[in-house]
Design a protein around this motif. Structure first.
Motif, PDB file in Angstrom:
ATOM      1  N   GLU A 194     -16.384 -12.672 -18.960  1.00  0.00           N
ATOM      2  CA  GLU A 194     -17.764 -13.158 -18.803  1.00  0.00           C
ATOM      3  C   GLU A 194     -17.911 -14.663 -19.019  1.00  0.00           C
ATOM      4  O   GLU A 194     -18.566 -15.346 -18.206  1.00  0.00           O
ATOM      5  CB  GLU A 194     -18.703 -12.388 -19.737  1.00  0.00           C
ATOM      6  CG  GLU A 194     -18.910 -10.920 -19.357  1.00  0.00           C
ATOM      7  CD  GLU A 194     -17.758 -10.041 -19.803  1.00  0.00           C
ATOM      8  OE1 GLU A 194     -16.888 -10.538 -20.572  1.00  0.00           O
ATOM      9  OE2 GLU A 194     -17.702  -8.868 -19.394  1.00  0.00           O
ATOM     10  N   PRO A 195     -17.346 -15.251 -20.095  1.00  0.00           N
ATOM     11  CA  PRO A 195     -17.480 -16.709 -20.271  1.00  0.00           C
ATOM     12  C   PRO A 195     -16.871 -17.504 -19.110  1.00  0.00           C
ATOM     13  O   PRO A 195     -17.436 -18.509 -18.677  1.00  0.00           O
ATOM     14  CB  PRO A 195     -16.737 -16.983 -21.586  1.00  0.00           C
ATOM     15  CG  PRO A 195     -16.804 -15.687 -22.323  1.00  0.00           C
ATOM     16  CD  PRO A 195     -16.685 -14.630 -21.262  1.00  0.00           C
ATOM     17  N   GLU A 212     -19.294 -20.118 -12.064  1.00  0.00           N
ATOM     18  CA  GLU A 212     -20.528 -20.171 -11.277  1.00  0.00           C
ATOM     19  C   GLU A 212     -21.344 -21.421 -11.588  1.00  0.00           C
ATOM     20  O   GLU A 212     -22.012 -21.972 -10.702  1.00  0.00           O
ATOM     21  CB  GLU A 212     -21.327 -18.895 -11.515  1.00  0.00           C
ATOM     22  CG  GLU A 212     -20.595 -17.664 -10.949  1.00  0.00           C
ATOM     23  CD  GLU A 212     -21.443 -16.416 -10.946  1.00  0.00           C
ATOM     24  OE1 GLU A 212     -22.330 -16.301 -11.820  1.00  0.00           O
ATOM     25  OE2 GLU A 212     -21.201 -15.540 -10.082  1.00  0.00           O
ATOM     26  N   GLU A 223     -12.044 -10.130 -21.340  1.00  0.00           N
ATOM     27  CA  GLU A 223     -13.439 -10.551 -21.498  1.00  0.00           C
ATOM     28  C   GLU A 223     -13.702 -11.738 -20.576  1.00  0.00           C
ATOM     29  O   GLU A 223     -13.699 -12.902 -20.999  1.00  0.00           O
ATOM     30  CB  GLU A 223     -13.722 -10.925 -22.953  1.00  0.00           C
ATOM     31  CG  GLU A 223     -13.549  -9.745 -23.924  1.00  0.00           C
ATOM     32  CD  GLU A 223     -13.835 -10.142 -25.367  1.00  0.00           C
ATOM     33  OE1 GLU A 223     -14.051 -11.351 -25.619  1.00  0.00           O
ATOM     34  OE2 GLU A 223     -13.850  -9.250 -26.215  1.00  0.00           O
ATOM     35  N   VAL A 263     -16.463 -16.411 -15.986  1.00  0.00           N
ATOM     36  CA  VAL A 263     -17.312 -16.202 -14.811  1.00  0.00           C
ATOM     37  C   VAL A 263     -18.528 -17.123 -14.873  1.00  0.00           C
ATOM     38  O   VAL A 263     -18.902 -17.763 -13.874  1.00  0.00           O
ATOM     39  CB  VAL A 263     -17.748 -14.731 -14.717  1.00  0.00           C
ATOM     40  CG1 VAL A 263     -18.821 -14.553 -13.637  1.00  0.00           C
ATOM     41  CG2 VAL A 263     -16.542 -13.834 -14.431  1.00  0.00           C
ATOM     42  N   LYS A 264     -19.143 -17.215 -16.034  1.00  0.00           N
ATOM     43  CA  LYS A 264     -20.313 -18.076 -16.211  1.00  0.00           C
ATOM     44  C   LYS A 264     -19.968 -19.531 -15.936  1.00  0.00           C
ATOM     45  O   LYS A 264     -20.717 -20.261 -15.265  1.00  0.00           O
ATOM     46  CB  LYS A 264     -20.849 -17.926 -17.636  1.00  0.00           C
ATOM     47  CG  LYS A 264     -22.128 -18.707 -17.893  1.00  0.00           C
ATOM     48  CD  LYS A 264     -22.626 -18.445 -19.314  1.00  0.00           C
ATOM     49  CE  LYS A 264     -23.914 -19.233 -19.598  1.00  0.00           C
ATOM     50  NZ  LYS A 264     -24.422 -18.984 -20.977  1.00  0.00           N
ATOM     51  N   THR A 291      -7.636  -9.246 -15.609  1.00  0.00           N
ATOM     52  CA  THR A 291      -8.901  -9.108 -14.896  1.00  0.00           C
ATOM     53  C   THR A 291      -8.757  -9.747 -13.521  1.00  0.00           C
ATOM     54  O   THR A 291      -8.225 -10.852 -13.388  1.00  0.00           O
ATOM     55  CB  THR A 291     -10.045  -9.783 -15.661  1.00  0.00           C
ATOM     56  OG1 THR A 291     -10.211  -9.121 -16.921  1.00  0.00           O
ATOM     57  CG2 THR A 291     -11.352  -9.701 -14.888  1.00  0.00           C
ATOM     58  N   ILE A 309     -15.514  -8.599  -9.761  1.00  0.00           N
ATOM     59  CA  ILE A 309     -14.792  -8.579 -11.038  1.00  0.00           C
ATOM     60  C   ILE A 309     -14.270  -7.164 -11.239  1.00  0.00           C
ATOM     61  O   ILE A 309     -15.022  -6.186 -11.158  1.00  0.00           O
ATOM     62  CB  ILE A 309     -15.729  -8.938 -12.219  1.00  0.00           C
ATOM     63  CG1 ILE A 309     -16.422 -10.261 -11.986  1.00  0.00           C
ATOM     64  CG2 ILE A 309     -14.934  -8.964 -13.527  1.00  0.00           C
ATOM     65  CD1 ILE A 309     -17.509 -10.566 -13.010  1.00  0.00           C
TER      66      ILE A 309
END
Length: 210
Positions: A193-194, A200, A191, A196-197, A141, A209
């Motif tokens: 998302e975790p 941030e 995956e 990225v969270k 990614t 992304i």
């Protein structure tokens, strides 16, 4: 990564007395665009497909087919080759090689070890090397992050990614101004998302992304 890791070793060579039509035919057969020119085993020049095509008559010429073939049969590689071509040694870094080629607007360089021709490095080799640098052939990614340019910024980022138990396949820094940089990070996860969270939440904006 060095030139010796990416170059074509033992390149095909041609003599300076070779007719240019024979040189073009050899390039076509071998699917290459340049040939080192040697004389009695000594490097004396480089000839490229572009240079050979430049000296061949245009279809708009007023010469007859017979006249064109006659003229071309008399022209040899030694008349159109680049004399004293730019060379590098096997220990030159790929970054240096890319810079030299870009600044001199050339598509290849011969690799010399003392007086011996040991290889040739081309634009394609440069592209392949940078693709490998960035891990583009690996499933990953791609994140573009915006961070302040400060000591420890990369360390902080890699600590966060490590703590998420994710490995990194490549990082590239793109400077935006004196204070901000964009970090292009390829992480080995499908995956994100975790991560990225978490980034941030730590004050590191994720701009893209993919």
């Amino acid at each position: 990564m060095f030139v010796k890791d990416c170059m074509t070793t033992s390149p095909v060579t041609i003599s300076k007395g070779t007719p240019i039509l024979d040189a073009l035919e050899k390039m076509k057969k071998l699917k290459i665009r340049q040939l080192p020119v040697t004389d009695k085993g000594r490097l004396v020049g480089l000839v490229t497909e572009r240079e050979l095509l430049t000296v061949t008559p245009s279809p708009a010429t007023t010469l007859s087919i017979f006249e064109m073939n006659y003229l071309l049969s008399k022209m040899v590689v030694g008349e159109v080759m680049v004399k004293d071509p730019i060379t590098v040694n096997p220990e030159t870094t790929m970054e240096e090689a890319a810079l030299i080629m870009r600044e001199n607007k050339i598509g290849s360089m011969l690799v010399m070890e003392e007086d011996e021709l040991v290889g040739i490095i081309t634009q394609t080799d440069i592209f392949d090397a940078f693709i490998e640098f960035f891990g583009l052939r690996k499933a990953a990614t791609r994140l573009v992050l915006q961070v302040y340019d400060r000591v420890g910024a990369i360390a902080d980022l890699t600590d966060i990614i490590r703590d998420m138990n994710i490995s990194i396949s490549g990082i590239v820094i793109h400077r935006r101004d004196n204070n901000l940089v964009h970090m292009v990070v390829r992480v080995n996860t499908i995956e994100p998302e975790p991560l990225v969270k978490e980034l941030e939440a730590r004050g590191i904006p994720v701009l893209s992304i993919s």
